[in-house]
Write an enzyme that holds these catalytic residues in place. Structure first.
Site, PDB file in Angstrom:
ATOM      1  N   GLU A  90      -0.768   2.366  -5.428  1.00 38.60           N
ATOM      2  CA  GLU A  90      -1.855   3.339  -5.432  1.00 38.60           C
ATOM      3  C   GLU A  90      -2.628   3.316  -6.748  1.00 38.60           C
ATOM      4  O   GLU A  90      -2.056   3.022  -7.805  1.00 38.60           O
ATOM      5  CB  GLU A  90      -1.271   4.742  -5.220  1.00 38.60           C
ATOM      6  CG  GLU A  90      -0.607   4.938  -3.858  1.00 38.60           C
ATOM      7  CD  GLU A  90      -1.602   5.103  -2.719  1.00 38.60           C
ATOM      8  OE1 GLU A  90      -2.468   4.228  -2.556  1.00 38.60           O
ATOM      9  OE2 GLU A  90      -1.502   6.092  -1.989  1.00 38.60           O
ATOM     10  N   ASN A 128      -8.893   3.682  -0.711  1.00 44.05           N
ATOM     11  CA  ASN A 128      -8.893   4.021  -2.144  1.00 44.05           C
ATOM     12  C   ASN A 128      -8.684   2.772  -3.019  1.00 44.05           C
ATOM     13  O   ASN A 128      -8.427   2.889  -4.205  1.00 44.05           O
ATOM     14  CB  ASN A 128      -7.795   5.052  -2.435  1.00 44.05           C
ATOM     15  CG  ASN A 128      -6.409   4.525  -2.118  1.00 44.05           C
ATOM     16  OD1 ASN A 128      -6.256   3.377  -1.684  1.00 44.05           O
ATOM     17  ND2 ASN A 128      -5.388   5.345  -2.334  1.00 44.05           N
ATOM     18  N   ASP A 188       5.120  -3.233   2.993  1.00 46.14           N
ATOM     19  CA  ASP A 188       5.320  -1.862   2.518  1.00 46.14           C
ATOM     20  C   ASP A 188       5.815  -0.987   3.665  1.00 46.14           C
ATOM     21  O   ASP A 188       5.857  -1.435   4.816  1.00 46.14           O
ATOM     22  CB  ASP A 188       4.022  -1.300   1.902  1.00 46.14           C
ATOM     23  CG  ASP A 188       2.816  -1.431   2.831  1.00 46.14           C
ATOM     24  OD1 ASP A 188       2.998  -1.832   4.003  1.00 46.14           O
ATOM     25  OD2 ASP A 188       1.698  -1.144   2.393  1.00 46.14           O
ATOM     26  N   HIS A 235      -6.211   0.606  -2.640  1.00 45.49           N
ATOM     27  CA  HIS A 235      -4.806   0.208  -2.810  1.00 45.49           C
ATOM     28  C   HIS A 235      -4.510  -1.137  -2.154  1.00 45.49           C
ATOM     29  O   HIS A 235      -5.210  -1.606  -1.279  1.00 45.49           O
ATOM     30  CB  HIS A 235      -3.827   1.300  -2.360  1.00 45.49           C
ATOM     31  CG  HIS A 235      -3.680   1.504  -0.888  1.00 45.49           C
ATOM     32  ND1 HIS A 235      -3.224   2.690  -0.349  1.00 45.49           N
ATOM     33  CD2 HIS A 235      -3.909   0.692   0.190  1.00 45.49           C
ATOM     34  CE1 HIS A 235      -3.169   2.582   0.968  1.00 45.49           C
ATOM     35  NE2 HIS A 235      -3.584   1.395   1.319  1.00 45.49           N
TER      36      HIS A 235
END
Ligand SMILES: N[C@@H]1[C@@H](O)[C@H](O)[C@@H](COP(=O)(O)O)O[C@@H]1O
Length: 239
Positions: A143, A136, A68, A138
């Protein structure tokens, strides 16, 4: 099958992960290996480089893929995934430029998704994908939300991700990322999920319930047949 392994501490996790990376290359010298960035895999990559150098492992035909990248900042800026992989993998191993496939993400360009996924497909897919989990939940920059985009895409970062430690040196706010999607990740022949670092308790607990939910993108790894999850047992215990 998911294999969950608690390692005694971060060093042990990193050692075990680096061993697996080496093994994959020894089994397949032209392997295609996707790499996450961030604090979690830093020591794994250091051990990996040391073992390659010490044991003279031939990596001339290995291709690495950047999982990413932040969108909208020059790739050479400190804090990009590119700078991270250049520092921890490409330079110490003296890789040729074509040995790293990565998003060119200074401008938002959806065509990058096609270019990168075509290059991966051309190599016969990913043999191994090394992942970390975000605070979170991810995976890459997939996301959490009420729905997930399946394929490689440009994602809108949530607040927690916008404050990721890597971005402290970016010098400007970053709102978007580009990432392999869950489809490309789950297509990897093997997945290694590394869990270490602070502030991930809630996400890790949800992941370990083995419930698949878009609220925790990492939970989609429960759909994959050959995933090993290594946890730093000094922070995340099974008791
Ligand atoms: N782009 C990276 C991901 O590839 C990484 O897996 C995640 C976890 O980072 P850390 O290991 O620093 O917690 O953070 C960032 O979003």
């Amino acid at each position: 099958m998911q294999c969950i392994q608690y390692c005694d501490h971060y060093d042990a996790l990193s050692d075990r992960a680096s061993e697996r990376l080496i093994q994959v290359i020894q089994d397949k010298p032209d392997a295609t290996i996707c790499l996450a960035t961030g604090a979690t895999p830093e020591l794994t990559y250091r051990f990996f480089v040391e073992k390659i150098q010490k044991n003279h492992v031939d990596i001339r035909n290995v291709t690495f893929v950047k999982l990413d990248e932040w969108v909208g900042i020059p790739l050479h800026t400190p804090g990009t995934c590119e700078s991270f992989l250049q520092q921890h993998i490409v330079q110490p191993l003296s890789l040729r430029p074509e040995q790293l496939i990565g998003f060119q993400s200074e401008n938002i360009d959806e065509k990058e998704c096609e270019r990168v996924t075509d290059l991966i497909a051309h190599r016969g897919g990913l043999d191994l994908c090394v992942l970390g989990i975000g605070k979170n939940g991810h995976l890459g920059l997939n996301e959490p939300g009420t729905a997930l985009e399946p394929c490689c895409h440009i994602s809108r970062l949530d607040d927690q991700t916008r404050h990721h430690d890597m971005l402290k040196t970016a010098g400007r706010p970053v709102t978007h990322g580009i990432t392999l999607g869950l489809k490309e990740i789950l297509n990897a022949k093997e997945i290694l999920l590394l869990i270490a670092g602070d502030g991930k308790q809630a996400a890790v607990e949800k992941y370990l319930t083995a419930t698949v939910t878009t609220a925790v993108p990492a939970s989609f790894l429960w759909l994959h047949d050959n995933t090993t999850c290594l946890l730093d047992g000094s922070r995340y215990s099974d008791r």
